[in-house]
Design a protein around this motif. Sequence first.
Motif, PDB file in Angstrom:
ATOM      1  N   SER A  73     -24.973 -62.226 -98.158  1.00  0.00           N
ATOM      2  CA  SER A  73     -24.662 -63.171 -97.078  1.00  0.00           C
ATOM      3  C   SER A  73     -24.446 -62.474 -95.736  1.00  0.00           C
ATOM      4  CB  SER A  73     -23.425 -64.002 -97.435  1.00  0.00           C
ATOM      5  OG  SER A  73     -22.242 -63.211 -97.402  1.00  0.00           O
ATOM      6  N   VAL A  74     -24.052 -61.198 -95.752  1.00  0.00           N
ATOM      7  CA  VAL A  74     -23.781 -60.524 -94.478  1.00  0.00           C
ATOM      8  C   VAL A  74     -25.035 -60.375 -93.633  1.00  0.00           C
ATOM      9  CG1 VAL A  74     -21.809 -59.257 -95.425  1.00  0.00           C
ATOM     10  CG2 VAL A  74     -24.059 -58.170 -95.394  1.00  0.00           C
ATOM     11  N   LEU A  75     -26.211 -60.385 -94.270  1.00  0.00           N
ATOM     12  CA  LEU A  75     -27.447 -60.270 -93.509  1.00  0.00           C
ATOM     13  C   LEU A  75     -27.655 -61.475 -92.606  1.00  0.00           C
ATOM     14  CD1 LEU A  75     -29.905 -58.838 -96.182  1.00  0.00           C
ATOM     15  CD2 LEU A  75     -28.754 -57.597 -94.339  1.00  0.00           C
ATOM     16  N   LEU A  76     -27.086 -62.616 -92.972  1.00  0.00           N
ATOM     17  CA  LEU A  76     -27.237 -63.829 -92.173  1.00  0.00           C
ATOM     18  C   LEU A  76     -25.996 -64.149 -91.351  1.00  0.00           C
ATOM     19  CD1 LEU A  76     -29.068 -66.148 -94.737  1.00  0.00           C
ATOM     20  CD2 LEU A  76     -30.079 -64.855 -92.858  1.00  0.00           C
ATOM     21  N   VAL A  77     -24.824 -64.072 -91.971  1.00  0.00           N
ATOM     22  CA  VAL A  77     -23.613 -64.589 -91.319  1.00  0.00           C
ATOM     23  C   VAL A  77     -22.502 -63.558 -91.198  1.00  0.00           C
ATOM     24  CG1 VAL A  77     -24.081 -66.972 -91.957  1.00  0.00           C
ATOM     25  CG2 VAL A  77     -22.792 -65.511 -93.531  1.00  0.00           C
ATOM     26  N   ARG A  79     -19.388 -61.267 -91.963  1.00  0.00           N
ATOM     27  CA  ARG A  79     -18.255 -61.418 -92.891  1.00  0.00           C
ATOM     28  C   ARG A  79     -17.675 -62.843 -92.856  1.00  0.00           C
ATOM     29  NH1 ARG A  79     -14.171 -56.396 -92.513  1.00  0.00           N
ATOM     30  NH2 ARG A  79     -13.281 -57.564 -94.247  1.00  0.00           N
ATOM     31  N   LEU A  80     -18.546 -63.818 -92.804  1.00  0.00           N
ATOM     32  CA  LEU A  80     -18.091 -65.215 -92.806  1.00  0.00           C
ATOM     33  C   LEU A  80     -17.325 -65.540 -94.085  1.00  0.00           C
ATOM     34  CD1 LEU A  80     -18.351 -67.882 -91.111  1.00  0.00           C
ATOM     35  CD2 LEU A  80     -20.212 -68.494 -92.668  1.00  0.00           C
ATOM     36  N   TRP A  81     -17.727 -64.926 -95.206  1.00  0.00           N
ATOM     37  CA  TRP A  81     -17.014 -65.129 -96.463  1.00  0.00           C
ATOM     38  C   TRP A  81     -15.540 -64.753 -96.296  1.00  0.00           C
ATOM     39  CZ3 TRP A  81     -16.373 -66.866-101.277  1.00  0.00           C
ATOM     40  CH2 TRP A  81     -15.430 -66.232-102.084  1.00  0.00           C
ATOM     41  N   CYS A  82     -15.282 -63.629 -95.669  1.00  0.00           N
ATOM     42  CA  CYS A  82     -13.902 -63.151 -95.521  1.00  0.00           C
ATOM     43  C   CYS A  82     -13.058 -64.130 -94.714  1.00  0.00           C
ATOM     44  CB  CYS A  82     -13.890 -61.776 -94.848  1.00  0.00           C
ATOM     45  SG  CYS A  82     -14.787 -60.496 -95.734  1.00  0.00           S
ATOM     46  N   GLY A  83     -13.620 -64.655 -93.632  1.00  0.00           N
ATOM     47  CA  GLY A  83     -12.838 -65.482 -92.729  1.00  0.00           C
ATOM     48  C   GLY A  83     -12.667 -66.918 -93.179  1.00  0.00           C
ATOM     49  N   ILE A 173     -13.876 -54.805-101.246  1.00  0.00           N
ATOM     50  CA  ILE A 173     -15.047 -55.652-101.004  1.00  0.00           C
ATOM     51  C   ILE A 173     -15.291 -55.776 -99.500  1.00  0.00           C
ATOM     52  CG2 ILE A 173     -16.040 -57.946-101.339  1.00  0.00           C
ATOM     53  CD1 ILE A 173     -14.252 -58.164-103.843  1.00  0.00           C
ATOM     54  N   GLY A 174     -14.217 -55.931 -98.743  1.00  0.00           N
ATOM     55  CA  GLY A 174     -14.344 -56.023 -97.298  1.00  0.00           C
ATOM     56  C   GLY A 174     -14.963 -54.783 -96.691  1.00  0.00           C
ATOM     57  N   SER A 175     -14.722 -53.618 -97.297  1.00  0.00           N
ATOM     58  CA  SER A 175     -15.308 -52.381 -96.773  1.00  0.00           C
ATOM     59  C   SER A 175     -16.824 -52.419 -96.889  1.00  0.00           C
ATOM     60  CB  SER A 175     -14.739 -51.169 -97.519  1.00  0.00           C
ATOM     61  OG  SER A 175     -15.092 -51.203 -98.891  1.00  0.00           O
ATOM     62  N   VAL A 176     -17.336 -52.960 -98.001  1.00  0.00           N
ATOM     63  CA  VAL A 176     -18.784 -53.080 -98.174  1.00  0.00           C
ATOM     64  C   VAL A 176     -19.354 -54.069 -97.159  1.00  0.00           C
ATOM     65  CG1 VAL A 176     -20.641 -53.619 -99.794  1.00  0.00           C
ATOM     66  CG2 VAL A 176     -18.517 -52.643-100.637  1.00  0.00           C
ATOM     67  N   LYS A 223     -15.295 -63.528 -88.754  1.00  0.00           N
ATOM     68  CA  LYS A 223     -15.874 -64.821 -88.362  1.00  0.00           C
ATOM     69  C   LYS A 223     -14.925 -65.986 -88.641  1.00  0.00           C
ATOM     70  CE  LYS A 223     -19.788 -62.711 -87.412  1.00  0.00           C
ATOM     71  NZ  LYS A 223     -19.433 -61.341 -87.783  1.00  0.00           N
ATOM     72  N   CYS A 224     -13.635 -65.784 -88.363  1.00  0.00           N
ATOM     73  CA  CYS A 224     -12.654 -66.854 -88.573  1.00  0.00           C
ATOM     74  C   CYS A 224     -12.721 -67.912 -87.476  1.00  0.00           C
ATOM     75  CB  CYS A 224     -11.248 -66.280 -88.660  1.00  0.00           C
ATOM     76  SG  CYS A 224     -10.712 -65.433 -87.141  1.00  0.00           S
ATOM     77  N   MET A 225     -13.377 -67.593 -86.370  1.00  0.00           N
ATOM     78  CA  MET A 225     -13.622 -68.505 -85.250  1.00  0.00           C
ATOM     79  C   MET A 225     -12.383 -68.776 -84.391  1.00  0.00           C
ATOM     80  SD  MET A 225     -16.772 -68.869 -85.788  1.00  0.00           S
ATOM     81  CE  MET A 225     -17.801 -68.470 -87.186  1.00  0.00           C
ATOM     82  N   HIS A 226     -11.270 -68.078 -84.619  1.00  0.00           N
ATOM     83  CA  HIS A 226     -10.075 -68.307 -83.816  1.00  0.00           C
ATOM     84  C   HIS A 226     -10.314 -68.008 -82.336  1.00  0.00           C
ATOM     85  CE1 HIS A 226      -8.142 -69.007 -87.485  1.00  0.00           C
ATOM     86  NE2 HIS A 226      -7.571 -67.832 -87.711  1.00  0.00           N
ATOM     87  N   CYS A 227     -11.193 -67.055 -82.065  1.00  0.00           N
ATOM     88  CA  CYS A 227     -11.360 -66.572 -80.695  1.00  0.00           C
ATOM     89  C   CYS A 227     -12.536 -67.218 -79.968  1.00  0.00           C
ATOM     90  CB  CYS A 227     -11.545 -65.055 -80.700  1.00  0.00           C
ATOM     91  SG  CYS A 227     -13.026 -64.521 -81.612  1.00  0.00           S
ATOM     92  N   VAL A 228     -13.339 -68.019 -80.647  1.00  0.00           N
ATOM     93  CA  VAL A 228     -14.557 -68.564 -80.046  1.00  0.00           C
ATOM     94  C   VAL A 228     -14.220 -69.754 -79.150  1.00  0.00           C
ATOM     95  CG1 VAL A 228     -16.799 -69.634 -80.510  1.00  0.00           C
ATOM     96  CG2 VAL A 228     -15.973 -67.776 -81.968  1.00  0.00           C
TER      97      VAL A 228
END
Length: 466
Positions: A73-77, A79-83, A173-176, A223-228
Motif C-alpha cells: 500500500s505504501v507505493l500508492l498511499v 503510511r496511510l495504514w499507520c495513520g 512494521i512502521g520502520s518498513v 497521513k493522519c491528515m491533522h495538518c492538511v
Amino acid sequence: MDALNVKLSQKLLQLARYTRYFQLAMLVALAALLIVPLFFAAPKFAWQKPWNNAQLFSEWVLWAIWYPGTLLSVLLVGRLWCGLFCPLGATSEWVSHIGAHVRLPRWVKHPMTTACSFLIVTTWAQTLDVRDDLHAALLLFGIIFAFAIGCGLLFGSKKGQGRRVWCRHLCPIGSVLGVFSRLGKLNIFAKQPTGEPEGYRDDGLCPTSIELRSKQSSRHCIKCMHCVKPQSRGGMAIEVRPIGSEVANIEQHAPCFSELWFIWLAPGLAVAGFVWPSSPWFVTWRQTLGHWALEHHWFWLLAKGPGWLMNQSVALGQHYLWLDFVAISLFMFAAAIVFALLLLGCSYLGAKALEHTVQGTLIERVSLFGYQLAPLAMLGILLGLGATLFGSLKSILGQSEIVILLILLAMALVFNVFNAGRWLKQHPLSSTNQIIAWSAMLVGCAMLSIATLWIIFPSFTFSELV
C-alpha cells in the motif's frame, strides 16, 4: 494535477473524520483473528486449509493479506495504514493523552533504532514460528501491543495532544513502511517551506513529531491528515507524484545514512527468514553447530528454550531447542550482513564515482547512491516476509507461481534501473565515472535479484552448478 490534488485532499479529509471508527474496527478485528480461532481445533492434517480450519484462516489473513498488503500500500498511499487504520499506533496515541511526560532517551531517537527493532522482531518471529502457530502470533502481537501502550503511557505530550513515539521510533512494521513510503505516490508537503533542514518537534501538531514547516521526506508521515488545510495559504497540502520520485530526487528529501542500513540489511534478513526451513545450507549449518556443541559439552544448546522466545507447540508437535534458536538467528543475521556488505561496497564504489560531481562527505554520497537500490530491496522484503501469500498462489496456480514471481522480479529490476537512471542523469559525469557508477548500480541490482531468486528457488545451492 492541482485540481486532482485538491479533490483528493477533500476526499481524504472526509475519510479522516471516521478514523476513530476505522481504528476501533481494526482493533476488534485483530483481537478476533488472534483469539477466537484458538477455541477451535488446531490443524493436524494436510487436507485442512484456510477455508475449513479457523486457525489456518486467521494465519492466512494475517500473513497473506494484511502484512504484504500494508507493505504494497505504501507505493500508492504511503503510511496511510499507520495513520487511519493501525490499532497498535492508535491505542498508543489514545493513552498518550493521559501519559507521563518522560523525556525521550537519546537511544530511542537514534535513526537506527527502528532498523534494530525490525531486525530483532523479524528474527524473533521466525524462532516463534508465528506464521504456522497462532498461539505464537498472539504472544508476539500481545508483547508488541504492550510495548506500544507502554510508549504512550511513558512519553505522553505535555500539551495533552496525541503522540506516537512508538510509530516513529520503535514500531518494526512502521520502520518498513516508513523507508519505502519514499517510493509512494501520495505525499504531504509544506505549502510555504522554510528551506531549513528537516526538524523534530516534540509537542507540535504532528503526532510523529515532524517539524511541519521544514518537512522534506515522507518516511515519518502517517497521513493522519491533522495538518492538511486545503483552503489556507500556509499549512500542509496533499500531492500525487510519480512512484519513486522522492528517491530519484533524494538530495531534496532529507537522506539519512542510518536509514540506508535498513535498506542494506533487511532484504538479506527477510530472504533468510523465508528460506531457512528448506535450505540445505541451513541444515548443514545446524548439524555443524550441533556437533560442535556436543564436542565442547555445551549441552544447554540441546535443551528446550522458553516458549516466549522460541516455538514450543504441543498441538503442532514442535519443540525448538536452543540449538534451533541460535542456528536460525545466526543464519538470518549472517545472510543480512553478507548482503549488506555487498550492497555497501556497491554504494561506496558509486559514491567514489560521484566524488567530483556531488557535494558532501563520502558518507553522504554513499547514502544518496544507496537509496537507488530501494525498489528491489522492497521486493525482497515483500517476498520474504509475505511468503504465505505466495504459498497460497502456489497452491492455486502450481508451478505457474514461479513465472509470476519471475515477472515481478523483472518488473522491479527494470523500474529500479530506470529510477536510478533518473537520479544519475542529474549529475554530469565523465565517461569513466559513468561506467563506474552504472557498474556499481547494476551489480547492486544483481545482488538484490539474487536474493530474490533465492526466495523463488530456496533449495538452490551453488553445488548444483558443478
